[in-house]
Scaffold this motif. Structure first.
Motif, short mmCIF file in Angstrom:
data_model
loop_
_atom_site.label_atom_id
_atom_site.label_comp_id
_atom_site.label_asym_id
_atom_site.label_seq_id
_atom_site.Cartn_x
_atom_site.Cartn_y
_atom_site.Cartn_z
N PHE A 92 41.28 9.73 52.02
CA PHE A 92 40.76 9.25 50.86
C PHE A 92 41.54 7.77 50.49
O PHE A 92 40.97 6.74 50.47
CB PHE A 92 40.58 10.01 49.59
N GLN A 123 41.84 5.17 53.04
CA GLN A 123 40.44 4.60 53.11
C GLN A 123 40.14 4.92 54.95
O GLN A 123 39.70 4.11 55.62
CB GLN A 123 40.45 3.05 53.28
N ARG A 124 40.32 6.26 55.19
CA ARG A 124 39.86 6.80 56.50
C ARG A 124 38.78 7.84 56.41
O ARG A 124 38.66 8.74 57.20
CB ARG A 124 41.15 7.32 57.17
N LEU A 125 38.21 7.72 55.33
CA LEU A 125 36.97 8.94 55.09
C LEU A 125 35.95 8.97 56.33
O LEU A 125 35.46 7.82 56.69
CB LEU A 125 36.42 8.77 53.74
N PRO A 126 35.58 9.99 56.64
CA PRO A 126 34.76 10.17 57.57
C PRO A 126 33.39 9.46 57.07
O PRO A 126 33.01 9.84 56.00
CB PRO A 126 34.43 11.59 57.86
N ALA A 127 32.74 8.59 57.82
CA ALA A 127 31.63 7.83 57.52
C ALA A 127 30.71 7.66 58.42
O ALA A 127 30.74 7.63 59.64
CB ALA A 127 31.95 6.56 56.78
N TRP A 128 29.36 7.26 58.16
CA TRP A 128 28.30 6.93 59.06
C TRP A 128 28.11 5.35 58.77
O TRP A 128 27.92 4.83 57.73
CB TRP A 128 26.92 7.80 58.39
N SER A 129 28.09 4.65 59.92
CA SER A 129 28.05 3.17 59.97
C SER A 129 26.71 3.18 60.48
O SER A 129 26.65 2.61 61.87
CB SER A 129 29.08 2.54 60.76
N PRO A 130 25.38 3.07 60.00
CA PRO A 130 24.45 2.52 60.49
C PRO A 130 24.39 0.89 61.01
O PRO A 130 25.07 0.29 60.27
CB PRO A 130 23.31 2.82 59.66
N MET A 131 23.62 0.61 61.96
CA MET A 131 23.57 -0.50 62.50
C MET A 131 22.19 -1.19 62.89
O MET A 131 21.44 -0.10 63.29
CB MET A 131 24.43 -0.90 63.71
#
Lengths: 347, 274
Positions: free
Chosen positions: A20, A23-31
């Motif tokens: 947290f 700033q490495r939280l698992p995330a979804w990066s849609p494109m």
């Protein structure tokens, strides 16, 4: 997520090495890739076109008939009479004749419509006292100052119901008559059940009194009727004693302000228990006997009577089906353009 | 020590400068610009709808939306999602930021928020406000509920317009966000849920009975949101507001890919970034 804590020493104030804080939280990066966007566009186009067709078929199965009676038929002389305020006490009756070509199958609803009457003016909408309408005794004799100048009548009595909205209540009444080959027959209409359940049962209540033997006239004693009314609020419906006071359904329907200057409000529902109206309104000649009271000349308005059937989608409004069809076609066009661009430039 | 106290950023070793610029500085610029553009968009849209309504309400400054909605719009319904975006957003992660230092160039060239960008955002707002007013207007013109009763009244129209607005700006935010953490998901869906919870509770019987003048919209949510007509209008409004933006961005990616798009395709074959 590794947390390294050091409570003392040179690294004491180093921030935590947590996901947290670093700033490495698992995330979804849609494109927006072609594999997602293009099928989505084609899918949406199909959905929109299908919806449009389905809705168009549904709406085409409803019927609507509007009869403008501002000057029509014998209402012309009533229109002239209502131009003069001095005639307000005199009644005026007129008749308008019209014809229904195709039978209106199903439940038929009778509305009155007004053109160019702005119920959505800000000061007009503010000029009411909801506390009085919900039956608070304190507000009955002390209406809110928002109701000015319709707060007290010329005798100094507080007005119930106060405000410009109630004061301008629509007071034409209608009798629909069916002219069959043999006879003329009054079309039976339910004049109750035309309001929202919450309006009739929560928002509008008559003032509560402990002494249940008092008549409604006695409950409203000490108040005056609105300036433009011909009857006091406890006597609005002489035939049904339960439809008087603030819970009168015509009053409730009128108090629900319309959003736009051209609107229609429910007046009655066809009573299908009586022949020959069991299937709806049969085709034929009809007339409306109107007690013409509401003056529209002052605001260049018009009045009309509307007969309509409904579907699960509502009344006859073709906009949404046509809009869906047009949107579907536009999306399809856009999808084709995007596919062409992707094909040429990206591949 | 005095220099540290009076500076915006301070760090102890020169090797930290690269990370400060290429990672944190770049992300900060990106987040700030996205936040500003989205914030202007959502508030301009919200306001321009009243401009169109003025033509229909006699220019009497009648609000299209419920007064409570106007109060809570910026406070509750759209505050947290945009805050989440401006705290957590990343276009590429830190490792890739180091490997492609030319990602820093858009910041130097002031590309993400300039007068042109602001003007485009305002234009987008005007278009959205036209859709958000005239589609509900035309759909509700002269129609009724499925039991014949009123749905074209002011309160139902206000509810419809505000629901369309909240859903549309929410979808627009979803398009703007490029880094969906769990916190962002919670903020976005939570705010939307909060909108419905707060609306239903404000329009309930109890609030009206206790405060009739303050909460006059009783029954509106129950009576209009159970109409398929209303939901189909909301769907159409969202489609018309959002799909042109998607198409425009897709076209830009195909015809004029920026450095971010190119690096983005390199990093994102799985669509999952951690």
């Amino acid at each position: 997520m590794g947390k390294v804590k050091a409570n003392a020493g040179p690294l004491a104030r180093r921030p935590d090495n947590s996901a947290f804080k670093q700033q490495r939280l698992p995330a979804w990066s849609p494109m927006l890739t072609a594999q997602t966007v293009l099928p989505f566009f084609y899918g949406m186009a199909t959905v929109c076109v299908l919806l449009g067709v389905w809705l168009l078929v549904t709406v085409q199965n409803t019927h609507e008939l509007k009869v403008d009676y501002t000057h029509a038929g014998s209402c012309d002389k009533c229109f002239e009479k209502r131009k003069d305020r001095a005639n307000a006490n005199q009644s005026c009756n007129c008749t308008v004749v019209f014809n229904i070509e195709n039978t209106f199958k199903g439940d038929v609803f009778f509305y009155y419509g007004l053109i160019n009457f702005h119920q959505n003016l800000r000061q007009y909408m503010d000029s009411r006292d909801d506390g009085q309408m919900i039956g608070r005794n304190k507000n009955l004799k002390n209406p809110s100052s928002y109701c000015e100048p319709f707060m007290k009548d010329k005798n100094g009595l507080p007005i119930a119901p106060c405000g410009a909205v109630a004061n301008s209540m629509f007071n034409d009444s209608f009798t629909l008559v069916y002219h069959s080959a043999a006879s003329r027959q009054v079309v039976p209409l339910f004049r109750k059940g035309i309001t929202w359940y919450t309006d009739k049962n929560v928002k509008f209540r008559n003032p509560q009194v402990e002494n249940k033997t008092l008549t409604l006239a006695q409950v409203f004693e000490g108040t005056g009727q609105p300036l433009y009314w011909q009857k006091p609020v406890y006597d609005l419906d002489p035939w049904d004693r339960n439809n008087n006071g603030f819970i009168n359904e015509d009053l409730i329907v009128w108090m629900r302000e319309a959003a736009f200057p051209n609107f229609k409000k429910l007046y009655g529902v066809l009573n299908r228990a009586i022949e020959p109206f069991t299937e709806g309104l049969p085709a034929g000649n009809y007339s409306v006997d109107i007690s013409y009271n509401f003056p529209v000349e002052y605001f260049q308005g018009r009045k009309e009577v509307v007969l309509s059937t409904v579907s699960w989608f509502g009344g006859q409004n073709n906009f949404l089906p046509i809009a869906y069809l047009v949107t579907g076609c536009l999306i399809l066009l856009l999808a084709v353009i995007l596919t062409a661009v992707w094909w040429k430039f990206a591949l | 020590m005095q220099a540290v106290l009076s500076s915006d950023y301070s760090f102890a070793q020169f090797r930290f400068l690269e990370r400060l610029l290429l990672v944190h500085g770049r992300w900060s610029y990106l987040r700030m610009c996205k936040f500003l553009r989205y914030f202007f968009y959502k508030n301009f849209t919200f306001t321009f709808v009243h401009f169109w309504y003025a033509f229909f309400c006699g220019f009497s400054a009648q609000t299209v939306y419920d007064e409570w909605f106007i109060t809570l719009y910026n406070l509750v319904y759209t505050a947290l999602p945009v805050l989440g975006m401006s705290l957590f957003d990343q276009d590429v992660n830190d490792t890739w930021s180091f490997q492609h230092p030319n990602l820093y160039v858009p910041g130097q060239l002031n590309q993400y928020f300039s007068k042109t960008a602001f003007f485009k955002c305002a234009l987008h707002s005007v278009y959205s406000s036209v859709v958000l007013f005239f589609i509900p207007y035309a759909a509700m013109y002269d129609t009724v509920r499925d039991d014949g009763r009123d749905i074209a009244d002011y309160q139902s129209f206000a509810l419809l317009a505000q629901t369309c607005l909240v859903i549309t700006v929410c979808i627009q935010l979803c398009l703007d966000m490029s880094y969906w953490t769990a916190v962002n998901q919670f903020f976005v869906w939570g705010s939307l849920a909060m909108y419905f919870v707060v609306t239903f509770s404000m329009y309930s019987n109890g609030t009206h009975i206790n405060f009739p003048a303050s909460f006059p919209f009783i029954g509106t949510a129950r009576n209009s949101l159970n109409q398929p007509n209303v939901w189909l209008t909301i769907l159409l409004t969202s489609i018309l507001c959002v799909l042109p933006v998607v198409a425009y961005r897709f076209l830009l990616i195909q015809l004029r890919p920026t450095i971010n798009d190119k690096v983005g395709t390199l990093t994102n074959h799985t669509g999952f970034c951690s």
